[in-house]
Scaffold this motif. Structure first.
Motif, PDB file in Angstrom:
ATOM      1  N   LYS A  31     -14.820  35.285  -6.490  1.00 20.71           N
ATOM      2  CA  LYS A  31     -15.320  34.665  -5.401  1.00 20.71           C
ATOM      3  C   LYS A  31     -15.091  35.706  -4.172  1.00 20.71           C
ATOM      4  CE  LYS A  31     -14.383  29.812  -5.944  1.00 20.71           C
ATOM      5  NZ  LYS A  31     -13.573  28.630  -6.015  1.00 20.71           N
ATOM      6  N   LEU A  32     -13.999  36.473  -4.281  1.00 20.54           N
ATOM      7  CA  LEU A  32     -13.795  37.731  -3.436  1.00 20.54           C
ATOM      8  C   LEU A  32     -14.432  39.068  -4.057  1.00 20.54           C
ATOM      9  CD1 LEU A  32      -9.850  36.767  -3.065  1.00 20.54           C
ATOM     10  CD2 LEU A  32     -12.021  36.232  -1.351  1.00 20.54           C
ATOM     11  N   ASN A  33     -14.503  39.106  -5.226  1.00 20.00           N
ATOM     12  CA  ASN A  33     -14.764  40.399  -5.725  1.00 20.00           C
ATOM     13  C   ASN A  33     -15.691  40.173  -7.203  1.00 20.00           C
ATOM     14  OD1 ASN A  33     -15.414  43.222  -6.738  1.00 20.00           O
ATOM     15  ND2 ASN A  33     -13.673  44.021  -5.539  1.00 20.00           N
ATOM     16  N   PRO A  34     -16.914  39.681  -6.929  1.00 26.38           N
ATOM     17  CA  PRO A  34     -17.556  39.582  -8.213  1.00 26.38           C
ATOM     18  C   PRO A  34     -17.840  40.404  -9.217  1.00 26.38           C
ATOM     19  CG  PRO A  34     -19.156  39.208  -6.363  1.00 26.38           C
ATOM     20  CD  PRO A  34     -17.684  39.398  -5.811  1.00 26.38           C
ATOM     21  N   LYS A  35     -18.184  41.567  -8.520  1.00 22.94           N
ATOM     22  CA  LYS A  35     -18.206  42.880  -9.299  1.00 22.94           C
ATOM     23  C   LYS A  35     -16.940  43.281 -10.215  1.00 22.94           C
ATOM     24  CE  LYS A  35     -19.966  47.612  -9.114  1.00 22.94           C
ATOM     25  NZ  LYS A  35     -20.312  48.771  -8.236  1.00 22.94           N
ATOM     26  N   ALA A  36     -15.763  43.233  -9.701  1.00 21.19           N
ATOM     27  CA  ALA A  36     -14.588  43.533 -10.372  1.00 21.19           C
ATOM     28  C   ALA A  36     -14.235  42.468 -11.476  1.00 21.19           C
ATOM     29  CB  ALA A  36     -13.383  43.881  -9.456  1.00 21.19           C
ATOM     30  N   PHE A  37     -14.333  41.406 -10.804  1.00 20.26           N
ATOM     31  CA  PHE A  37     -14.012  40.246 -11.937  1.00 20.26           C
ATOM     32  C   PHE A  37     -15.394  39.515 -12.326  1.00 20.26           C
ATOM     33  CE2 PHE A  37     -10.621  40.722  -8.903  1.00 20.26           C
ATOM     34  CZ  PHE A  37      -9.427  40.584  -9.752  1.00 20.26           C
ATOM     35  N   ASP A  38     -15.875  40.228 -13.420  1.00 23.12           N
ATOM     36  CA  ASP A  38     -17.200  39.985 -14.168  1.00 23.12           C
ATOM     37  C   ASP A  38     -17.054  39.038 -15.304  1.00 23.12           C
ATOM     38  OD1 ASP A  38     -19.633  39.911 -15.336  1.00 23.12           O
ATOM     39  OD2 ASP A  38     -20.077  41.792 -15.226  1.00 23.12           O
ATOM     40  N   GLN A  39     -17.123  37.717 -14.945  1.00 23.19           N
ATOM     41  CA  GLN A  39     -16.770  36.770 -15.932  1.00 23.19           C
ATOM     42  C   GLN A  39     -17.837  36.744 -17.125  1.00 23.19           C
ATOM     43  OE1 GLN A  39     -16.405  32.551 -14.548  1.00 23.19           O
ATOM     44  NE2 GLN A  39     -16.201  31.866 -16.737  1.00 23.19           N
ATOM     45  N   ALA A  40     -19.150  37.134 -16.675  1.00 23.40           N
ATOM     46  CA  ALA A  40     -20.324  37.165 -17.648  1.00 23.40           C
ATOM     47  C   ALA A  40     -19.856  38.314 -18.739  1.00 23.40           C
ATOM     48  CB  ALA A  40     -21.305  37.504 -16.857  1.00 23.40           C
ATOM     49  N   ALA A  41     -19.264  39.237 -18.154  1.00 25.15           N
ATOM     50  CA  ALA A  41     -18.767  40.392 -19.188  1.00 25.15           C
ATOM     51  C   ALA A  41     -17.768  39.870 -20.383  1.00 25.15           C
ATOM     52  CB  ALA A  41     -18.459  41.670 -18.463  1.00 25.15           C
TER      53      ALA A  41
END
Length: 269
Positions: A31-41
């Motif tokens: 929620k704060l940094n979707p690029k760093a915490f990429d759940q899809a990856a």
């Protein structure tokens, strides 16, 4: 997150538990940094391990370690940003206070903020230095009607009698006491005083400028203030012509408004 041994065989319950924990971390930080915490990856990597029948124990151990490192770096960055933000705010407060210390500070009540004490000092100084000049130029003339209301506000705020605080400051002191320590109410009382005082200064400025533009003032007449009764006014404005004196008065009005950060609120940017 709980650690486990490489040789340990995970049960379906344990797999489900680790999946829930990892996904929850990705969702929370994403929620704060979707690029760093990429759940899809992560989901892609997990499906690939399942498809290739890889070692789930090793996979989860590496994912947990990676996620812990990512969170640590993220939290460190957040801490640095917060520290930088706090430093910036402190610097702005310091810079703002530097503009106020040139005015007298009148400690009229312990509950009054420092800004309010400096503002009271600024208006008292204005009443002793600029107000006698305004009255000398306009009092007794038809033009004084344009200035009467804002002048009254300045007098009630900046003029004291018999060693007592001004009438307006006595009212403010009562309001601060009635606030009973409530910081929101105290702030509202403080801001109201700043706004009303600065609005009076703005109205003086606009009225003077309007009268000058309409040629309602003879700019070549000399200011006549009594040295004994108004020593500060005499020192600053003695032997000044009306035109120059009024330029200085309006500039002082604008300076006070700007120093106390009321210019934007009053539309004087």
């Amino acid at each position: 997150m709980e650690k486990f041994e490489m040789s340990q065989e995970l049960s379906e319950y344990e797999i489900k538990t680790y999946l829930q924990k990892i996904r929850a971390d990705y969702q929370e930080h994403g929620k704060l940094n979707p690029k760093a915490f990429d759940q899809a990856a992560f989901e892609t990597r997990y499906l690939q391990v399942l498809r290739l029948r890889g070692n789930l124990t090793k996979f989860f151990q590496e994912e947990v370690a990676f996620l812990d490192q990512l969170k640590a770096k993220f939290n460190n960055l957040v801490a640095k940003k917060e520290a930088a933000k706090a430093s910036t705010l402190n610097r702005l407060v310091d810079e703002s206070m530097e503009k106020l210390v040139k005015y007298p500070k009148i400690d009229f009540h312990p509950l009054a903020k420092a800004e309010l004490r400096y503002f009271y000092g600024a208006i008292v100084e204005f009443a002793e230095t600029e107000l006698p000049v305004i009255l000398n130029i306009f009092k007794g003339t038809p033009e004084y009607s344009y200035l009467q209301d804002p002048v009254l506000v300045i007098e009630r705020l900046g003029i004291s009698r018999r060693g007592m605080p001004s009438l307006k400051i006595q009212e403010i002191t009562k309001s601060l006491l009635d606030a009973n320590g409530n910081p929101i109410v105290i702030e509202k009382v403080s801001q109201a005083l700043l706004r009303d005082g600065c609005l009076a200064l703005k109205n003086i400025t606009q009225s003077v400028q309007d009268l000058i533009s309409k040629n309602r003032i003879n700019p070549d007449l000399m200011v006549q203030v009594n040295d004994r009764d108004y020593p500060k006014a005499f020192s600053k404005y003695g032997n000044k012509r009306f035109g120059r004196a009024l330029e200085m008065v309006t500039e002082q009005c604008r300076q006070i408004i700007q120093d106390f950060r009321m210019n934007s609120l009053l539309g004087m940017d």
